[in-house]
Design an enzyme around this catalytic site. Sequence first.
Site, PDB file in Angstrom:
ATOM      1  N   ARG A 238      -0.765   9.203   1.921  1.00  0.00           N
ATOM      2  CA  ARG A 238      -2.181   9.522   1.785  1.00  0.00           C
ATOM      3  C   ARG A 238      -2.451  11.027   1.760  1.00  0.00           C
ATOM      4  O   ARG A 238      -3.349  11.490   1.046  1.00  0.00           O
ATOM      5  CB  ARG A 238      -2.980   8.870   2.919  1.00  0.00           C
ATOM      6  CG  ARG A 238      -3.101   7.377   2.761  1.00  0.00           C
ATOM      7  CD  ARG A 238      -3.904   6.760   3.888  1.00  0.00           C
ATOM      8  NE  ARG A 238      -4.101   5.331   3.644  1.00  0.00           N
ATOM      9  CZ  ARG A 238      -4.769   4.529   4.450  1.00  0.00           C
ATOM     10  NH1 ARG A 238      -5.307   5.013   5.558  1.00  0.00           N
ATOM     11  NH2 ARG A 238      -4.910   3.250   4.167  1.00  0.00           N
TER      12      ARG A 238
ATOM     13  N   GLU B  56       0.843  -1.185   0.000  1.00  0.00           N
ATOM     14  CA  GLU B  56       0.000   0.000   0.000  1.00  0.00           C
ATOM     15  C   GLU B  56       0.880   1.237   0.000  1.00  0.00           C
ATOM     16  O   GLU B  56       2.109   1.137   0.022  1.00  0.00           O
ATOM     17  CB  GLU B  56      -0.957  -0.015   1.198  1.00  0.00           C
ATOM     18  CG  GLU B  56      -1.955  -1.167   1.135  1.00  0.00           C
ATOM     19  CD  GLU B  56      -2.956  -1.167   2.272  1.00  0.00           C
ATOM     20  OE1 GLU B  56      -2.896  -0.257   3.125  1.00  0.00           O
ATOM     21  OE2 GLU B  56      -3.803  -2.083   2.321  1.00  0.00           O
TER      22      GLU B  56
ATOM     23  N   HIS C  33     -10.899   9.788   7.661  1.00  0.00           N
ATOM     24  CA  HIS C  33     -10.732   8.343   7.828  1.00  0.00           C
ATOM     25  C   HIS C  33     -10.170   7.948   9.188  1.00  0.00           C
ATOM     26  O   HIS C  33     -10.678   7.041   9.828  1.00  0.00           O
ATOM     27  CB  HIS C  33      -9.805   7.839   6.726  1.00  0.00           C
ATOM     28  CG  HIS C  33      -9.618   6.353   6.696  1.00  0.00           C
ATOM     29  ND1 HIS C  33     -10.672   5.467   6.568  1.00  0.00           N
ATOM     30  CD2 HIS C  33      -8.497   5.598   6.771  1.00  0.00           C
ATOM     31  CE1 HIS C  33     -10.214   4.233   6.567  1.00  0.00           C
ATOM     32  NE2 HIS C  33      -8.901   4.272   6.706  1.00  0.00           N
TER      33      HIS C  33
ATOM     34  N   HIS D 260      -8.777   9.591   3.794  1.00  0.00           N
ATOM     35  CA  HIS D 260      -8.497   8.527   2.831  1.00  0.00           C
ATOM     36  C   HIS D 260      -8.758   9.076   1.436  1.00  0.00           C
ATOM     37  O   HIS D 260      -9.807   9.680   1.186  1.00  0.00           O
ATOM     38  CB  HIS D 260      -9.379   7.311   3.090  1.00  0.00           C
ATOM     39  CG  HIS D 260      -8.860   6.061   2.459  1.00  0.00           C
ATOM     40  ND1 HIS D 260      -8.886   5.854   1.094  1.00  0.00           N
ATOM     41  CD2 HIS D 260      -8.263   4.955   2.993  1.00  0.00           C
ATOM     42  CE1 HIS D 260      -8.349   4.689   0.820  1.00  0.00           C
ATOM     43  NE2 HIS D 260      -7.960   4.114   1.946  1.00  0.00           N
TER      44      HIS D 260
ATOM     45  N   ARG E 138      -0.244   8.764   9.199  1.00  0.00           N
ATOM     46  CA  ARG E 138      -0.181   7.315   9.408  1.00  0.00           C
ATOM     47  C   ARG E 138       0.209   6.574   8.138  1.00  0.00           C
ATOM     48  O   ARG E 138      -0.337   6.828   7.066  1.00  0.00           O
ATOM     49  CB  ARG E 138      -1.535   6.799   9.903  1.00  0.00           C
ATOM     50  CG  ARG E 138      -1.608   5.292  10.061  1.00  0.00           C
ATOM     51  CD  ARG E 138      -2.928   4.867  10.646  1.00  0.00           C
ATOM     52  NE  ARG E 138      -4.048   5.095   9.757  1.00  0.00           N
ATOM     53  CZ  ARG E 138      -4.508   4.219   8.871  1.00  0.00           C
ATOM     54  NH1 ARG E 138      -3.907   3.039   8.740  1.00  0.00           N
ATOM     55  NH2 ARG E 138      -5.560   4.495   8.123  1.00  0.00           N
TER      56      ARG E 138
ATOM     57  N   SER F 239      -2.499   0.835  11.377  1.00  0.00           N
ATOM     58  CA  SER F 239      -3.494   1.065  12.423  1.00  0.00           C
ATOM     59  C   SER F 239      -3.894  -0.224  13.132  1.00  0.00           C
ATOM     60  O   SER F 239      -3.902  -0.288  14.371  1.00  0.00           O
ATOM     61  CB  SER F 239      -4.727   1.748  11.832  1.00  0.00           C
ATOM     62  OG  SER F 239      -5.202   1.040  10.703  1.00  0.00           O
TER      63      SER F 239
END
Length: 518
Positions: free
Chosen positions: A277, A119, A338, A231, A373, A378
């Site tokens: 992100r 990711e 998010h 997000h 993050r 998470s």
Amino acid sequence: MENAKGTYSSGYDVVVVGSGIAGMLAAIKASRFARVCLLTKDALNNTNTWFAQGGIAAALADDDSPEQHLEDTLMAGSGLCNIEAVKVMVEEGPQCIEGLLSMNMPFERIEGRLAMTREGAHSKNRIVYAGGDATGRILYETLKKQLLSSRGVDIREHTFVTELLAPDGEIVGVRTLSGEVLPAGSVILATGGLGRVFSCTTNPPVATGDGIAMAYNAGATITDMEFVQFHPTVFQSPQGDMILISEAVRGEGAILRNCRGERFMQNYHEMGELGPRDVVSRAIVDQMKKDGSSYVYLDITFREPAYLKKRFPTIYSMTLQHGLDLAKDWLPIIPAAHYAIGGVQTGLFGETNVGGLYACGEVACTGVHGANRLASNSLLEGLVFAERVVRMIEKTGKEPPVNLQRGGAAKGKTISLQGGAAEKLREELRSLMFSNAGILREEKGLLAIRRFIKQHADFLEAQPEDRLSWELRNLFIVAGLIVNSALLRTESRGCHYRVDYPQPDEAWRLRHLCTSVS
């Protein structure tokens, strides 16, 4: 079910508030040596964990290491990560995955080995997942099975905790909406996020920041509230439903296109669609502004239908219900709130400045995320620090107080906004927060929210009488903390972007803000 209003429980060694990954694991582990009560304000599965799609990041592959995972996390965190906390997370992460495997968590496998995907901002394929894009739901089901077989846990659904009882800075119990008081030796907050303070969010309706608000009222330190991660890829259905499109879709090669069909992420970050992100979210907003469009497109049509149905069964099915086929259609997407990076400040074992109060999961600010993050850290953080909280309580935890002072609820004017009035005020606040304290911020807009909050200061001082009013009060508290922190941090860093201060300022690096609502 709760006891009748005004009654008192005999008490528990540990009270866990919240039923996501952190709360459930903490309850399971603590039940091995303590009397435990797990409280959740709605159904057990109504948490962000249930909706998590992507997976769990951990350095498990032969070509990976905790050191590389740490480096990626620090890079994403933009200079604000607590390095010691990150070390704890990346080093203990693999054994937490082993723990889940011992609970028969059915992670995807390829030729017998754990399947791993990548990711945004990860340098390696290190995301383990289950059910294609149903990791959260399957993880919940795995933990629930363990929880229900743990004899030492009293589970109470539909039990809304409104107050932490901490006279003299030491936890003695909690109070619920019905007025019941539960004495407790230790309390673990695992209440999840605050996404519903924004009008566009991936979070379920229960995510109203209750844990942060009650911890703040109990005197706990709240930190880094200006950092709320959006997000980048969320599909808003014609009915207004916000459907998260996992970052793993971009990890599998999906590209972003503007309304003219042009790919654009290569102009914003060297990693393109797999950039951090915050960068991807701002790039999307920039493209929307340039084109006068209300969305951009996510395109993974180069993949075969059979592959997409197997890899992303949840997303494929949900979007198909709205007439869009991932294998044929570009998906219109927007960014949405998010994940709360800030929260209740904790140490390396989830401890807070209030004696006997611990926090883990999204409600906590352990410092691992810094200013932004890293994707799929998470769930890992929730696992690692839930384990550590329980280890600390096993060593230092207390029994519940025997002679708890059983006074009434906190005094003050009561408030109850029923029906349309409460909903109207809630939506006004959420709309203001999304517009003025969302992806792009500046002083003028932030001050407008502050004035709105002050106009309704009675919510910060009054005593709510019903769940809707309590949630609204908590949203006002959370909004005030976010706005005041965002006003103070006169720079742009990570997912906090000030249009009037667009560059990071070295004077702010390593500085953490602990603000108040007023």
